[in-house]
Design a protein around this motif. Sequence first.
Motif, PDB file in Angstrom:
ATOM      1  N   GLU A  41       3.566   3.843  18.140  1.00 44.01           N
ATOM      2  CA  GLU A  41       2.127   4.135  18.046  1.00 44.01           C
ATOM      3  C   GLU A  41       1.338   3.036  18.744  1.00 44.01           C
ATOM      4  N   THR A  44       0.807  -1.234   0.000  1.00 47.31           N
ATOM      5  CA  THR A  44       0.000   0.000   0.000  1.00 47.31           C
ATOM      6  C   THR A  44       0.838   1.282   0.000  1.00 47.31           C
ATOM      7  N   LYS A  60       7.298   8.460   7.693  1.00 49.34           N
ATOM      8  CA  LYS A  60       8.729   8.721   7.478  1.00 49.34           C
ATOM      9  C   LYS A  60       9.549   7.479   7.776  1.00 49.34           C
ATOM     10  N   THR A  61       9.286   6.886   8.953  1.00 49.51           N
ATOM     11  CA  THR A  61      10.066   5.719   9.359  1.00 49.51           C
ATOM     12  C   THR A  61       9.849   4.569   8.395  1.00 49.51           C
ATOM     13  N   VAL A  62       8.595   4.297   8.123  1.00 47.49           N
ATOM     14  CA  VAL A  62       8.309   3.123   7.312  1.00 47.49           C
ATOM     15  C   VAL A  62       8.824   3.337   5.881  1.00 47.49           C
ATOM     16  N   ARG A 120       0.300   9.907  19.072  1.00 49.52           N
ATOM     17  CA  ARG A 120       0.645   8.476  19.063  1.00 49.52           C
ATOM     18  C   ARG A 120      -0.528   7.543  18.761  1.00 49.52           C
ATOM     19  N   GLN A 123       5.272   8.606  -0.975  1.00 47.94           N
ATOM     20  CA  GLN A 123       6.276   7.793  -0.275  1.00 47.94           C
ATOM     21  C   GLN A 123       7.157   7.067  -1.293  1.00 47.94           C
ATOM     22  N   ARG A 147      -1.486   7.665  10.417  1.00 50.59           N
ATOM     23  CA  ARG A 147      -1.686   7.061  11.741  1.00 50.59           C
ATOM     24  C   ARG A 147      -2.903   7.616  12.465  1.00 50.59           C
TER      25      ARG A 147
HETATM   26  N1  LIG Z   1       1.398   3.616   2.706  1.00 47.23           N
HETATM   27  C1  LIG Z   1       1.074   3.093   3.875  1.00 47.23           C
HETATM   28  N2  LIG Z   1       0.346   1.972   3.956  1.00 47.23           N
HETATM   29  C2  LIG Z   1      -0.010   1.439   5.146  1.00 47.23           C
HETATM   30  N3  LIG Z   1       0.363   1.965   6.320  1.00 47.23           N
HETATM   31  C3  LIG Z   1       1.111   3.085   6.303  1.00 47.23           C
HETATM   32  C4  LIG Z   1       1.499   3.706   5.079  1.00 47.23           C
HETATM   33  N4  LIG Z   1       2.247   4.773   5.379  1.00 47.23           N
HETATM   34  C5  LIG Z   1       2.324   4.834   6.719  1.00 47.23           C
HETATM   35  N5  LIG Z   1       1.639   3.820   7.267  1.00 47.23           N
HETATM   36  C6  LIG Z   1       1.483   3.526   8.694  1.00 47.23           C
HETATM   37  O1  LIG Z   1       1.324   4.745   9.378  1.00 47.23           O
HETATM   38  C7  LIG Z   1       1.949   4.671  10.658  1.00 47.23           C
HETATM   39  C8  LIG Z   1       2.894   5.816  10.839  1.00 47.23           C
HETATM   40  O2  LIG Z   1       4.059   5.594  10.081  1.00 47.23           O
HETATM   41  P1  LIG Z   1       5.488   5.995  10.632  1.00 47.23           P
HETATM   42  O3  LIG Z   1       5.674   5.533  12.028  1.00 47.23           O
HETATM   43  O4  LIG Z   1       6.485   5.616   9.611  1.00 47.23           O
HETATM   44  O5  LIG Z   1       5.321   7.578  10.663  1.00 47.23           O
HETATM   45  P2  LIG Z   1       6.384   8.686  11.083  1.00 47.23           P
HETATM   46  O6  LIG Z   1       6.246   9.772  10.078  1.00 47.23           O
HETATM   47  O7  LIG Z   1       7.719   8.094  11.255  1.00 47.23           O
HETATM   48  O8  LIG Z   1       5.750   9.166  12.446  1.00 47.23           O
HETATM   49  P3  LIG Z   1       6.420   9.880  13.733  1.00 47.23           P
HETATM   50  O9  LIG Z   1       7.049  11.158  13.258  1.00 47.23           O
HETATM   51  O10 LIG Z   1       5.254  10.153  14.602  1.00 47.23           O
HETATM   52  O11 LIG Z   1       7.379   8.926  14.284  1.00 47.23           O
HETATM   53  C9  LIG Z   1       2.599   3.298  10.700  1.00 47.23           C
HETATM   54  O12 LIG Z   1       1.728   2.384  11.316  1.00 47.23           O
HETATM   55  C10 LIG Z   1       2.751   2.928   9.259  1.00 47.23           C
HETATM   56  O13 LIG Z   1       2.800   1.549   9.057  1.00 47.23           O
END
Ligand SMILES: Nc1ncnc2c1ncn2[C@@H]1O[C@H](COP(=O)(O)OP(=O)(O)OP(=O)(O)O)[C@@H](O)[C@H]1O
Length: 741
Positions: free
Chosen positions: A694, A180, A207-209, A723, A185, A581
């Motif tokens: 989260e 997905t 960002k992380t994912v 969160r 991204q 999220r």
């Molecule tokens: N394209 C996607 N498909 C499914 N789930 C996603 C997608 N993009 C992000 N997510 C989900 O959204 C949530 C947030 O992602 P992530 O932790 O990478 O965000 P982040 O930007 O690093 O957040 P933070 O700055 O709060 O740490 C995770 O559960 C991730 O799996």
Amino acid sequence: MAGHDAAVDEEQPYITHLYERLDVLKARLTARLATLYREHGGTHASVWDREAFVARDVERLERLGSVDRGLCFGRLDFRDGQVSYIGRMGLSDDDYEQLLVDWRAPAAEPFYRATAADPGELVRRRHILTRLRKVLAVDDEVFDLDAMPAGGQGTLRGEAALLAALTEHRTGRMSDIVATIQAEQDRIIRSPLSGVLVVQGGPGTGKTVAALHRAAYLLYTHRDRLGSSGVLVVGPNRTFLHYIDQVLPSLGETGVVLSTVGELVPGVEATGDDPADVAVVKGDPRMAAVIAAAVRDRQRLPGGPIEVKVDRVELTLAPSAVRAARTHARRARKPHNVARRVFVRDLLDHLAGEQALALGETLDEDDLAEIRADLAAEPSVAAVVDELWPALTPERLLGELFGSPSLLATAGADLTAAERALLARSPGEPWTTSDVPLLDEAAELLGEVDDPDEAARLARQREEAEIQYARDLLDELDLEIPVDPSLVAQRYRGAEARRSVAERAGLDRSWAFGHVIVDEAQELSPMAWRMVMRRAPGRSMTVVGDIAQTGAAAGARSWADVLEPHVPGRWRQESLTVNYRTPSEVMDLAARVLKAIDPALSPPTSVRSTGEQPRTVPVWSSLDLVETVATEVSAELAAVGSGRLAVLAPSARLDEVHAGLAAALPVSVSRAETADALDAPVAVLTAGQAKGLEFDTVVVVEPAELLAESVRGATDLYVAVTRPTQRLVLVHAEPLPPMLA
Ligand SMILES: Nc1ncnc2c1ncn2[C@@H]1O[C@H](COP(=O)(O)OP(=O)(O)OP(=O)(O)O)[C@@H](O)[C@H]1O
């Protein structure tokens, strides 16, 4: 996703065929490995070849084993009638006919990038949801209805797969998102390898994912380069690394080192965290000059001549001789411990000459060499050398510097007296996370100490690790034939270079990684950046973070401040703007906190809403606070089912809240320091500890106190309220801060 329909039945035979192919490949590899393990002897070259085959096959088998879940998740139908299936890895049949396209291959790009406005040659994109090798549902986006074969017009719910993934209960571990990935991204994931890419994005924007998928993409696309140099992922703490550590293996990539800043110097265990004011001084870029001065200060000149007694002969070491040796050694422009050899050699030459003079004999080069060797073994000479130019480990240098106000006064002349006082440390005190970049800085300036005992210890450690590795490998392969682990270990010995780049890189402070990913990068101090940059000499990096979430006192205020000193004008920035999220109801509240941090900042847009408003629960007396939190947590647990819940409390209340909940609740309640921090149904954490994580439900305890707890209290509150994936509860005895009221 569409329910059970004709499309599900249509796809099942192909999916079954893919799994059959996977099983055939696994069986072939297992059989070949079993044969290779049974083979003995042969020439050196054939043993070497065999090792290479084993290493490669083991890696392939691991990869095949990791892709089983959701092997294929997409199908593309093109205008010319061509069809491709997209999956976790590429598969071909014995005639090299492609059966499945790896999600990272260029041919898979339309699966992530095509839009209704710009579909390219695509007429349909199909998401396929499988569980245990069965097709459960399909979800179609049709880009060209006219070009579709009759009966092929499925449901037009493009975001169904995404929303299904987002609303699933959290498990305490981050999952991969290959099925997905969203277009914004995907652009980040497939961005070129070279240079520094900054990914700025609000909470929950992926960002992380995305950064982890980028690691998998880069390893796939540049395996020749990164396969041997490795990828390093730096995260804020162990709990966070534990949270993300399944993502890359689930994508079939294991050659990545995950580390916190505090773990980046092998052999140093940083168990403490400094108070904010101390961390600010230790993270200040001026510390680089302090450490450099501290090293030079240990290359001393004596105040007057030094008398050394050797074999009842008094030898004199004049300051001028020491000065000449020091100048000569410094000119070598080598690290302190390496240049020390030049210094020692000059000093011994000088003393040997003195001794020859005292003996009144003319000596040839051989005699002098012998005298030099004797002098080197002389304790009185060693003591003098150690005083003038000691062999130093980073721990010794820093320990003695921070333990001595006078050493600090000289080396830290550019710091204020108050700053120097903050650096004071008693011997034996544990190292802190902010000491580690300083130890690394010192290690860089000092170089390796020549120590045969240490070399022997490292060799022993390596050997034990090799046998353990072989044992684990055999357990994992389950070959059903008796194989001696030490035999396998022997085969690997010497072939270590091909066994595991990640393991070797993790043990080597000076390892040059091919790519470095820094997550929660806003938290790193300038000194930590210097250390991280040393790990990426090619400056191929992905830096992800959110300046609005900077919690560390020594952390970043802008990406330019962080990166310009290292890669001036040579970094590029991408932004992520959609929050995957946090539901919009929670994000509306978070937006008010963000305004208080900086009115110019805008929050990311939530991709979904739940219809559930955040709840505020007032408590009349703070004496009842923990009890009320327990009641709320019980109620929320019933709503969360098998999901995860976090209670985020001010640090001063952490113990009290944890103890209260552990006593009141029938389920286990964990804390950040424990190994099960993410496994328990309820975790009690500070906002800082929850950064990057989260939970289905978040209960924030006493927001006003959280806000007042540090100068960056508003940021902590912002992190806390962003969160949850479903529900947010605020429990307060004190009045709510105005932004939440
Ligand atoms: N394209 C996607 N498909 C499914 N789930 C996603 C997608 N993009 C992000 N997510 C989900 O959204 C949530 C947030 O992602 P992530 O932790 O990478 O965000 P982040 O930007 O690093 O957040 P933070 O700055 O709060 O740490 C995770 O559960 C991730 O799996």
